[in-house]
Structures are given as C-alpha cells and as structure tokens.
Design a protein around this motif. Structure first.
Motif, mmCIF file in Angstrom:
data_model
loop_
_atom_site.group_PDB
_atom_site.id
_atom_site.type_symbol
_atom_site.label_atom_id
_atom_site.label_comp_id
_atom_site.label_asym_id
_atom_site.label_seq_id
_atom_site.Cartn_x
_atom_site.Cartn_y
_atom_site.Cartn_z
ATOM 1 N N ILE A 22 38.692 8.923 65.335
ATOM 2 C CA ILE A 22 39.047 9.525 66.619
ATOM 3 C C ILE A 22 40.559 9.727 66.696
ATOM 4 C CG2 ILE A 22 39.139 9.105 69.115
ATOM 5 C CD1 ILE A 22 36.358 7.684 68.765
ATOM 6 N N ILE A 23 41.328 8.712 66.320
ATOM 7 C CA ILE A 23 42.797 8.825 66.317
ATOM 8 C C ILE A 23 43.239 9.938 65.370
ATOM 9 C CG2 ILE A 23 44.896 7.660 65.506
ATOM 10 C CD1 ILE A 23 44.219 6.635 68.189
ATOM 11 N N ASP A 24 42.661 9.981 64.174
ATOM 12 C CA ASP A 24 43.020 11.023 63.204
ATOM 13 C C ASP A 24 42.690 12.414 63.746
ATOM 14 O OD1 ASP A 24 43.918 9.060 61.484
ATOM 15 O OD2 ASP A 24 42.118 9.102 60.207
ATOM 16 N N ALA A 25 41.547 12.549 64.412
ATOM 17 C CA ALA A 25 41.164 13.843 64.992
ATOM 18 C C ALA A 25 42.160 14.267 66.059
ATOM 19 C CB ALA A 25 39.745 13.765 65.573
ATOM 20 N N LEU A 26 42.567 13.339 66.919
ATOM 21 C CA LEU A 26 43.542 13.672 67.962
ATOM 22 C C LEU A 26 44.903 14.011 67.358
ATOM 23 C CD1 LEU A 26 42.819 11.227 70.908
ATOM 24 C CD2 LEU A 26 42.717 13.723 70.910
ATOM 25 N N ALA A 27 45.276 13.317 66.299
ATOM 26 C CA ALA A 27 46.554 13.627 65.650
ATOM 27 C C ALA A 27 46.530 15.053 65.106
ATOM 28 C CB ALA A 27 46.832 12.627 64.532
ATOM 29 N N VAL A 39 33.617 17.637 67.119
ATOM 30 C CA VAL A 39 33.591 18.691 66.097
ATOM 31 C C VAL A 39 34.596 18.369 64.998
ATOM 32 C CG1 VAL A 39 34.119 21.131 65.662
ATOM 33 C CG2 VAL A 39 32.745 20.488 67.655
ATOM 34 N N GLU A 40 35.793 17.967 65.372
ATOM 35 C CA GLU A 40 36.843 17.636 64.393
ATOM 36 C C GLU A 40 36.412 16.459 63.523
ATOM 37 O OE1 GLU A 40 40.490 18.090 62.446
ATOM 38 O OE2 GLU A 40 39.586 19.415 63.941
ATOM 39 N N VAL A 41 35.847 15.435 64.138
ATOM 40 C CA VAL A 41 35.395 14.262 63.385
ATOM 41 C C VAL A 41 34.272 14.645 62.427
ATOM 42 C CG1 VAL A 41 34.164 12.070 63.652
ATOM 43 C CG2 VAL A 41 36.177 12.532 65.034
ATOM 44 N N ALA A 42 33.389 15.534 62.855
ATOM 45 C CA ALA A 42 32.268 15.955 61.994
ATOM 46 C C ALA A 42 32.754 16.717 60.765
ATOM 47 C CB ALA A 42 31.297 16.818 62.791
ATOM 48 N N GLU A 43 33.964 17.265 60.846
ATOM 49 C CA GLU A 43 34.498 18.038 59.723
ATOM 50 C C GLU A 43 35.376 17.213 58.796
ATOM 51 O OE1 GLU A 43 36.421 21.377 61.558
ATOM 52 O OE2 GLU A 43 34.521 22.271 62.181
ATOM 53 N N ASP A 44 35.499 15.909 59.036
ATOM 54 C CA ASP A 44 36.389 15.104 58.203
ATOM 55 C C ASP A 44 35.699 14.521 56.965
ATOM 56 O OD1 ASP A 44 34.929 12.879 59.075
ATOM 57 O OD2 ASP A 44 36.603 11.955 60.142
ATOM 58 N N GLY A 45 34.463 14.901 56.746
ATOM 59 C CA GLY A 45 33.751 14.431 55.563
ATOM 60 C C GLY A 45 32.862 13.236 55.815
ATOM 61 N N GLY A 46 33.029 12.578 56.961
ATOM 62 C CA GLY A 46 32.175 11.447 57.294
ATOM 63 C C GLY A 46 30.974 11.901 58.088
ATOM 64 N N SER A 47 30.155 10.958 58.447
ATOM 65 C CA SER A 47 28.975 11.318 59.239
ATOM 66 C C SER A 47 29.405 11.619 60.676
ATOM 67 C CB SER A 47 27.956 10.182 59.210
ATOM 68 O OG SER A 47 28.531 9.006 59.741
ATOM 69 N N PRO A 48 28.647 12.480 61.363
ATOM 70 C CA PRO A 48 28.989 12.803 62.763
ATOM 71 C C PRO A 48 28.942 11.553 63.630
ATOM 72 C CG PRO A 48 27.309 14.295 61.909
ATOM 73 C CD PRO A 48 27.476 13.207 60.888
ATOM 74 N N LEU A 49 29.782 11.528 64.662
ATOM 75 C CA LEU A 49 29.774 10.424 65.614
ATOM 76 C C LEU A 49 29.098 10.884 66.903
ATOM 77 C CD1 LEU A 49 33.428 9.007 65.379
ATOM 78 C CD2 LEU A 49 31.367 8.160 64.255
ATOM 79 N N PRO A 50 28.225 10.068 67.457
ATOM 80 C CA PRO A 50 27.624 10.423 68.746
ATOM 81 C C PRO A 50 28.708 10.500 69.819
ATOM 82 C CG PRO A 50 26.530 8.513 67.768
ATOM 83 C CD PRO A 50 27.734 8.798 66.944
ATOM 84 N N LEU A 51 28.512 11.376 70.806
ATOM 85 C CA LEU A 51 29.482 11.503 71.890
ATOM 86 C C LEU A 51 29.699 10.174 72.610
ATOM 87 C CD1 LEU A 51 28.912 14.957 73.618
ATOM 88 C CD2 LEU A 51 31.004 14.084 72.595
ATOM 89 N N SER A 52 28.662 9.366 72.720
ATOM 90 C CA SER A 52 28.821 8.072 73.397
ATOM 91 C C SER A 52 29.824 7.192 72.646
ATOM 92 C CB SER A 52 27.469 7.361 73.527
ATOM 93 O OG SER A 52 26.900 7.137 72.255
ATOM 94 N N THR A 53 29.818 7.252 71.317
ATOM 95 C CA THR A 53 30.775 6.494 70.515
ATOM 96 C C THR A 53 32.182 7.032 70.724
ATOM 97 O OG1 THR A 53 29.092 5.995 68.858
ATOM 98 C CG2 THR A 53 31.390 5.816 68.149
ATOM 99 N N ILE A 54 32.318 8.346 70.806
ATOM 100 C CA ILE A 54 33.633 8.960 71.028
ATOM 101 C C ILE A 54 34.163 8.570 72.410
ATOM 102 C CG2 ILE A 54 34.821 11.163 71.332
ATOM 103 C CD1 ILE A 54 33.023 12.199 69.017
ATOM 104 N N TYR A 55 33.325 8.647 73.432
ATOM 105 C CA TYR A 55 33.765 8.260 74.775
ATOM 106 C C TYR A 55 34.182 6.785 74.821
ATOM 107 C CZ TYR A 55 32.667 12.480 77.464
ATOM 108 O OH TYR A 55 32.671 13.743 77.995
ATOM 109 N N ARG A 56 33.377 5.907 74.230
ATOM 110 C CA ARG A 56 33.727 4.472 74.218
ATOM 111 C C ARG A 56 35.017 4.236 73.443
ATOM 112 N NH1 ARG A 56 28.280 3.891 73.257
ATOM 113 N NH2 ARG A 56 28.672 3.364 71.087
ATOM 114 N N GLY A 57 35.168 4.930 72.313
ATOM 115 C CA GLY A 57 36.391 4.792 71.524
ATOM 116 C C GLY A 57 37.611 5.263 72.293
ATOM 117 N N LEU A 58 37.508 6.412 72.954
ATOM 118 C CA LEU A 58 38.626 6.929 73.748
ATOM 119 C C LEU A 58 38.969 5.980 74.892
ATOM 120 C CD1 LEU A 58 37.632 10.702 73.847
ATOM 121 C CD2 LEU A 58 39.663 9.729 72.736
#
Length: 140
Positions: A22-27, A39-58
């Motif tokens: 998430i930090i890398d995507a925002l950078a 979308v950015e995280v899904a393009e970094d080569g790793g598995s997609p993150l659920p939106l709930s994980t992104i919201y909790r991380g943010l």
C-alpha cells in the motif's frame, strides 16, 4: 520504511507485506483512492488485495501519521503519504481538474480562523472547490 516498521511494532503491529505494498502504491501514485490503490497493488506482481485489506491498512497507516487523506469530492477519500501533505488541493467545478497550491497560501485564512474562533486549521486536509483559469474565463 524502518520508521514505519518501528512505529507499527511500538503499537503491537507489524509492517506486513500488504501494508508495504500500500505504501509503495501511494509512493508511485502520489494520490490515490482505495480503488486506484487496489489497481496499482494488483499490478505490482503480487496477488490482488481485497479492498477491506486496503482500507484497514490505510486506516492503520493514517493513525500512525504515515498516510493522510483529503476529500476531493463526495466520493471516496484520496490518500497520500503524509510527507506529501505540503499543498492544498484545488478542484475545478467546471472541468474537474485537480491542481495544487503551496500550503502557505492559506496562512492568512488559517490565521483569521485562529484569531476569530480560536480554531487551529489543518489546511493540508483541505480541498478548495472553484474554477480553474480556463473554466472561469468561459463562465458568464
């Protein structure tokens, strides 16, 4: 990133791979809604993150002061790294463009609020809506 890891550990949390992504995507994005971060995280080569994980991380990253958000419109907030909070967001009501102005241009406004209402404004969280040069030139 070591400060982030230390801050998380001090609160009994870890710098998980998801939070790092998430930090890398925002950078990379500079500004991003949870959807654009996904979308950015899904393009970094790793598995997609659920939106709930992104919201909790943010939420966790914002609580620690590493991420900040602004409401550019009535939809989802736009997040950015906290060290990027050196500007105001100017949102055009005509064309929808978003530009930036140095945070210092709001010093007078913030000073007036402090003097009149005893209120200390956080202008880095602010989006100002109005019309850009092009749109204001075409307004009646």
């Amino acid at each position: 990133m070591t400060d982030l890891g230390s801050a998380l550990r001090a609160r009994g949390m870890r710098l998980t791979p998801q939070r790092r992504r998430i930090i890398d995507a925002l950078a990379h994005l500079a500004h991003g809604t949870p959807d654009t971060i996904a979308v950015e995280v899904a393009e970094d080569g790793g598995s997609p993150l659920p939106l709930s994980t992104i919201y909790r991380g943010l939420e966790a990253l914002e609580e620690l002061g590493f991420v900040s958000h602004t409401h550019l419109d009535h939809r989802a907030p736009t997040y950015h790294l906290a060290d990027h909070a050196t500007h105001l967001h100017l949102v055009c009501l005509g064309c929808g463009s978003i530009s930036e102005a140095p945070v210092g241009v709001a010093d007078g406004f913030a000073g007036n609020l402090r003097q009149v209402a005893g209120f200390e404004a956080d202008v880095t969280h602010m989006a100002i809506h109005g019309w850009c040069d092009q749109c204001s030139a075409t307004r009646p």
